[in-house]
Design an enzyme around this catalytic site. Structure first.
Site, mmCIF file in Angstrom:
data_model
loop_
_atom_site.group_PDB
_atom_site.id
_atom_site.type_symbol
_atom_site.label_atom_id
_atom_site.label_comp_id
_atom_site.label_asym_id
_atom_site.label_seq_id
_atom_site.Cartn_x
_atom_site.Cartn_y
_atom_site.Cartn_z
ATOM 1 N NE ARG A 10 4.528 -0.651 3.863
ATOM 2 C CZ ARG A 10 3.494 -1.491 3.871
ATOM 3 N NH1 ARG A 10 2.531 -1.359 2.998
ATOM 4 N NH2 ARG A 10 3.432 -2.467 4.752
ATOM 5 N N PRO A 11 10.695 1.649 3.720
ATOM 6 C CG PRO A 11 12.045 2.749 5.266
ATOM 7 C CD PRO A 11 10.642 2.684 4.746
ATOM 8 C CG ASP A 20 16.067 1.035 7.102
ATOM 9 O OD1 ASP A 20 14.873 0.871 6.774
ATOM 10 O OD2 ASP A 20 16.399 1.697 8.103
ATOM 11 C CB CYS A 35 -0.873 0.021 1.248
ATOM 12 S SG CYS A 35 -2.469 -0.754 1.031
#
Ligand code: UD1
Length: 413
Positions: free
Chosen positions: A120-121, A123, A115
């Site tokens: 929305r990394p 890492d 979504c």
């Protein structure tokens, strides 16, 4: 495809939740590690599950729905990888980093999608796997793992659900023992651990902030029934609350949604619990409530939009703070198009309740935004058209049929 809702009907009846989407998806990734067939029971054929199935199929795994069972056969799997396009269709494509590297010692995957609810990394995923011994680099939009997890210790900087799952999956077939500190505690993590243990794995401490995983040489396919979807169940509880109805939601562990139940009580709903059944009667004079989302067991971010819809028709001022995905507020402007009085201050929505919303043409920007707009449409006077339900159908199985069975006037157009 859209949903057309004629609002104002009081909902009444019984509804059952499906297996949790957020349990099924990581379990599908982990299932590729097994020798032999895995069967996921009571599995909803929602778009996220279908897309995740395409992803594991691209890696040579066979998937098949028979009724409500999803059968996964990894016999001819290979580390072939999958396309950028399919990777973007579902966030849990990133869990294939842990799964493929655990199985083949290496993996190349495109960045995931999901979504559009703010950055929305990945890492935390990558750091966790590196801490546990994997060799990972990022090249040209791809995540490349050339050495798998060997065992070790990682401390997550935030209890990321996906990063915890990726680390558990990657560690479950490693040579050594892995310890994940600061792990997410969501019930779906417990489901994943129970699944891996059923297959012969050794995962301890799931549901707490320290998870230990001892890698095993082989896992064996089995039948597993995940927990019911607490977010789907919660959405139907709010459907009762927002229409002043009386509904029984079956198949949910009440302790998994206690943060929501507390807010529904503040809202003046009557709630009774018997085993896995929650009975709710919507309050006659809905009252404002305030909440801050957070990692489990705090109020779930995945229920924030639906809570905003309820707050929009609850007397007084509700203050709703989003601390997980700080920009997850596409629903606010749409609710205002339906007559809500909501204002955004950064990561906080201030919502002054009105008596009733009115029907309008609104747009489902993301999954839970769509759910909130359907709920608002159930309350509204007149007709609401929730445009583009493709996002909604990523997470809700036959929502229109389930709501219609409770007496809602909702059709797919
Ligand atoms: C999962 C759920 C989603 C839910 C979310 C939070 C699934 C399939 N999806 O998503 O429905 O809304 O948990 O409960 O289970 N973050 C980073 N770096 C990372 C990973 C995460 O900064 O590497 C941040 C995210 O941007 C977000 C927060 O951490 O702000 C939470 O993300 P995370 O718990 O990882 O959510 P997901 O696993 O993507």
């Amino acid at each position: 495809m859209d949903f057309k809702i004629n609002g104002g009907r009081t909902l009444d009846g019984k509804v059952r939740a499906e297996s949790a989407k957020n349990s099924v998806l990581p379990i599908m990734a982990a299932a590729i590690l097994a020798d032999g067939q895995t069967v996921i029971k009571n599995c909803p054929a929602i778009a996220d599950v279908v897309n995740m199935a395409k992803i594991i199929e691209s890696c040579g795994v066979k998937t098949e729905f028979t009724g409500k069972n999803l059968i996964i056969t990894p016999e001819n799997s290979a580390d072939g990888g999958f396309s950028k396009e399919i990777s973007k269709s579902v966030r849990t494509s990133v869990l294939m980093l842990g799964a493929l590297s655990a199985k083949y010692g290496k993996a190349i995957i495109p960045y995931p999608g999901g979504c559009d609810i703010g950055g929305r990394p990945v890492d935390i995923h990558i750091k966790a796997l590196k801490d546990l011994g994997a060799n990972i680099s990022e090249e040209d939009g791809l995540i490349v793992c050339t050495e798998p997890v060997k065992g070790g210790k990682t401390v997550l900087s935030f209890p990321s659900v996906g990063a915890t799952e990726n680390a558990i999956i990657a560690a479950s077939a490693a040579d050594g023992e892995s310890v994940i500190i600061g792990a997410a505690k969501e019930p779906e993590i417990v489901d994943l651990a129970e699944f891996i243990n059923l297959l012969g794995g050794e995962v301890e401490g799931a549901g707490t902030s320290v998870v230990r995983v001892r890698g095993v040489k082989r896992l064996f396919g089995r039948e597993f029934t995940p927990s019911f979807d607490r977010i789907e169940a919660g959405t139907y509880l709010i459907a009762a609350a927002i229409t002043g109805g009386e509904v029984e939601v079956k198949g949910v562990k009440p302790e998994n949604i206690s943060a929501l139940l507390a807010k529904l009580c503040d809202n003046t709903c009557k709630i009774k619990i018997k085993n896995d059944i929650i009975y709710i009667r919507g309050g006659r004079r809905r009252k404002a409530f305030s909440l801050t989302t957070g990692p489990y067991p705090s109020f779930p971010t995945d229920m924030q939009a639906q809570a905003c819809a309820l707050a929009a028709v609850s007397g007084g001022v509700s203050v709703i703070k989003e601390s997980v995905f700080r920009k997850r507020f596409h629903h606010i402007a749409e609710l205002n198009n339906m007559g809500a009085k909501a204002r955004l201050y950064g990561d906080t929505a201030e919502i002054t309740g009105v008596m009733k919303l009115h029907g309008a043409e609104v747009y489902a920007h993301d999954l839970r935004c769509g759910a909130a707009l359907v709920l608002a449409g159930l309350n509204a006077e007149g007709t609401t058209l929730v445009k583009d339900i493709s996002h909604l159908e990523r997470g809700y199985f036959r929502m229109d049929e389930k709501l219609a069975a409770l007496g809602a006037d909702i059709v797919r157009v």
